[in-house]
Write a protein that holds these residues in place. Structure first.
Motif, PDB file in Angstrom:
ATOM      1  N   ARG A 159       0.286  20.241  35.415  1.00 15.18           N
ATOM      2  CA  ARG A 159       0.523  20.381  33.985  1.00 15.18           C
ATOM      3  C   ARG A 159       0.440  21.861  33.627  1.00 15.18           C
ATOM      4  O   ARG A 159      -0.199  22.653  34.326  1.00 15.18           O
ATOM      5  CB  ARG A 159      -0.517  19.582  33.204  1.00 15.18           C
ATOM      6  CG  ARG A 159      -0.436  18.081  33.459  1.00 15.18           C
ATOM      7  CD  ARG A 159      -1.694  17.378  33.008  1.00 15.18           C
ATOM      8  NE  ARG A 159      -1.884  17.395  31.582  1.00 15.18           N
ATOM      9  CZ  ARG A 159      -1.514  16.408  30.747  1.00 15.18           C
ATOM     10  NH1 ARG A 159      -0.928  15.337  31.237  1.00 15.18           N
ATOM     11  NH2 ARG A 159      -1.726  16.486  29.455  1.00 15.18           N
ATOM     12  N   ARG A 160       1.099  22.233  32.539  1.00 13.67           N
ATOM     13  CA  ARG A 160       1.039  23.626  32.115  1.00 13.67           C
ATOM     14  C   ARG A 160      -0.394  23.968  31.713  1.00 13.67           C
ATOM     15  O   ARG A 160      -1.079  23.174  31.078  1.00 13.67           O
ATOM     16  CB  ARG A 160       1.982  23.863  30.938  1.00 13.67           C
ATOM     17  CG  ARG A 160       3.445  23.726  31.331  1.00 13.67           C
ATOM     18  CD  ARG A 160       4.358  24.094  30.197  1.00 13.67           C
ATOM     19  NE  ARG A 160       5.752  23.998  30.589  1.00 13.67           N
ATOM     20  CZ  ARG A 160       6.768  24.286  29.784  1.00 13.67           C
ATOM     21  NH1 ARG A 160       6.535  24.670  28.539  1.00 13.67           N
ATOM     22  NH2 ARG A 160       8.010  24.177  30.214  1.00 13.67           N
ATOM     23  N   PHE A 161      -0.823  25.164  32.090  1.00 18.79           N
ATOM     24  CA  PHE A 161      -2.222  25.525  31.914  1.00 18.79           C
ATOM     25  C   PHE A 161      -2.372  26.776  31.060  1.00 18.79           C
ATOM     26  O   PHE A 161      -1.673  27.764  31.263  1.00 18.79           O
ATOM     27  CB  PHE A 161      -2.875  25.759  33.286  1.00 18.79           C
ATOM     28  CG  PHE A 161      -4.294  26.240  33.195  1.00 18.79           C
ATOM     29  CD1 PHE A 161      -5.309  25.354  32.889  1.00 18.79           C
ATOM     30  CD2 PHE A 161      -4.610  27.576  33.410  1.00 18.79           C
ATOM     31  CE1 PHE A 161      -6.625  25.791  32.788  1.00 18.79           C
ATOM     32  CE2 PHE A 161      -5.911  28.020  33.326  1.00 18.79           C
ATOM     33  CZ  PHE A 161      -6.927  27.121  33.017  1.00 18.79           C
ATOM     34  N   GLU A 162      -3.288  26.713  30.093  1.00 20.40           N
ATOM     35  CA  GLU A 162      -3.673  27.875  29.300  1.00 20.40           C
ATOM     36  C   GLU A 162      -5.176  28.052  29.442  1.00 20.40           C
ATOM     37  O   GLU A 162      -5.941  27.169  29.056  1.00 20.40           O
ATOM     38  CB  GLU A 162      -3.307  27.682  27.825  1.00 20.40           C
ATOM     39  CG  GLU A 162      -1.817  27.713  27.549  1.00 20.40           C
ATOM     40  CD  GLU A 162      -1.492  27.620  26.064  1.00 20.40           C
ATOM     41  OE1 GLU A 162      -2.358  28.004  25.258  1.00 20.40           O
ATOM     42  OE2 GLU A 162      -0.392  27.158  25.729  1.00 20.40           O
ATOM     43  N   PRO A 163      -5.624  29.177  30.019  1.00 22.20           N
ATOM     44  CA  PRO A 163      -7.064  29.375  30.204  1.00 22.20           C
ATOM     45  C   PRO A 163      -7.779  29.611  28.877  1.00 22.20           C
ATOM     46  O   PRO A 163      -7.150  29.773  27.829  1.00 22.20           O
ATOM     47  CB  PRO A 163      -7.124  30.621  31.100  1.00 22.20           C
ATOM     48  CG  PRO A 163      -5.860  31.363  30.802  1.00 22.20           C
ATOM     49  CD  PRO A 163      -4.832  30.309  30.527  1.00 22.20           C
ATOM     50  N   ASP A 164      -9.088  29.622  28.956  1.00 21.93           N
ATOM     51  CA  ASP A 164      -9.916  29.883  27.787  1.00 21.93           C
ATOM     52  C   ASP A 164      -9.522  31.211  27.146  1.00 21.93           C
ATOM     53  O   ASP A 164      -9.315  32.208  27.829  1.00 21.93           O
ATOM     54  CB  ASP A 164     -11.386  29.925  28.222  1.00 21.93           C
ATOM     55  CG  ASP A 164     -12.318  30.223  27.061  1.00 21.93           C
ATOM     56  OD1 ASP A 164     -12.232  29.520  26.048  1.00 21.93           O
ATOM     57  OD2 ASP A 164     -13.116  31.164  27.173  1.00 21.93           O
ATOM     58  N   SER A 165      -9.382  31.221  25.823  1.00 19.56           N
ATOM     59  CA  SER A 165      -9.011  32.435  25.088  1.00 19.56           C
ATOM     60  C   SER A 165      -9.459  32.274  23.641  1.00 19.56           C
ATOM     61  O   SER A 165      -9.931  31.205  23.234  1.00 19.56           O
ATOM     62  CB  SER A 165      -7.487  32.650  25.138  1.00 19.56           C
ATOM     63  OG  SER A 165      -6.830  31.618  24.412  1.00 19.56           O
ATOM     64  N   ALA A 166      -9.309  33.330  22.856  1.00 20.95           N
ATOM     65  CA  ALA A 166      -9.680  33.247  21.439  1.00 20.95           C
ATOM     66  C   ALA A 166      -8.859  32.175  20.729  1.00 20.95           C
ATOM     67  O   ALA A 166      -9.362  31.455  19.849  1.00 20.95           O
ATOM     68  CB  ALA A 166      -9.482  34.607  20.773  1.00 20.95           C
TER      69      ALA A 166
END
Length: 298
Positions: A159-166
């Motif tokens: 699955r598309r992944f977005e890491p921890d961020s603001a």
């Protein structure tokens, strides 16, 4: 000293073992066994300690993984990897953050042990096929074929992944506020239409026995869970497995945690851990290191 070399490379060795096993507890067992083997070797006879230790850990992890496969077939309800509390800098390495994410670890569970070892060592850590072949006792040609098969399997399911961020942090905080105030529409606005919620209770505590899909059902499930909490339950924002997450404490004790998968501003996955056997070390920060591949020279 043998201990100094092992300590120096420990974050890398733990990361390899954890990604192969999906369990911090089992990864620590592998490191303990590997250290005992390493301490029996004369360090002066090993030209490249890191490469040597990676080979030892890989073999020990493979042995554990083959034994774990049988146990997991009997697991009660959905299985999730043992969550690890990760430092913020893990999110700066996109490959590392994705490789330890709940979604990727679940995909890795669908590989056989050898495929998993090859994929982790080659695609995550960058080790050449020849070095991997020496580590797992296969020919280089065979390893190339296994790598191709494993990569195709993973890419078809990842699955598309977005890491921890603001940005992701803000979405989770809005989600927690909406859940706490019972605003179901606000919850649904933050969920993707095909959102999936997976709970792991391991048969030890109450948890959903099947994945829940769709924003309506997931939102209602979340509200039911929140309402079942007590007045002493509080939520804290944190980062598990390189993902934005929330931990829920009741009477000061960790009761459960949820990691959030987010894409294009919507929550696409919620991974809830309630199994106490997997939460007992969830306050420990595990240093992770992807390092760089070092040529194997015995």
């Amino acid at each position: 000293m043998a201990e100094d070399a092992f300590t120096e490379h420990r974050p890398l060795l733990f990361t390899i073992a954890y990604e192969m096993l999906g369990s911090a507890t089992d990864a620590e067992d592998v490191l303990q066994e590997s250290y005992l083997r390493w301490s029996a070797v004369d360090p002066a006879s090993v030209g490249h300690p890191r490469a040597y230790l990676v080979r030892v850990v890989t073999r020990q992890a493979l042995n554990h993984l083959r034994a774990l496969k049988a146990r997991r077939e009997e697991y009660v309800g959905p299985w999730l990897p043992e969550p690890i509390l990760t430092a913020p800098e893990v999110s700066d390495d996109a490959i590392l953050a994705e490789s330890v994410s709940m979604a990727m670890m679940l995909v890795l569970e669908t590989l056989n042990p050898t495929e998993r070892a090859v994929f982790v060592l080659h695609d995550v850590f960058g080790y050449p096929h020849g070095e991997i072949a020496a580590s797992i006792g296969k020919t280089e040609v065979s390893v190339r074929q296994i790598a191709h098969r494993a990569r195709r399997h993973v890419h078809a399911r990842r699955r598309r992944f977005e890491p921890d961020s603001a940005t992701t942090r803000g979405i989770v905080q809005r989600f927690l506020r909406a859940a706490a105030t019972g605003e179901i529409q606000a919850l649904m606005d933050l969920l993707a239409p095909d959102v999936v919620q997976i709970s792991d209770g391991g048969g030890k505590v109450v948890a959903a026995r099947r994945p829940i899909t769709g924003r309506n059902d997931v939102a209602r499930f979340v509200l039911r869970v929140i309402r079942a909490g007590t007045a002493t339950t509080r939520a804290e924002y944190t980062t598990y497995n390189g993902m934005p997450a929330a931990r829920f404490l009741t009477g000061g004790e960790l009761d459960w945690m949820v990691a959030f998968e987010i894409h294009d501003g919507r929550i696409t996955g919620l991974y809830g851990m309630r199994n106490p056997d997997k939460l007992h070390r969830a306050d420990t920060v595990h240093p992770l290191d992807r390092g760089g591949a070092e040529p194997w020279k015995p």
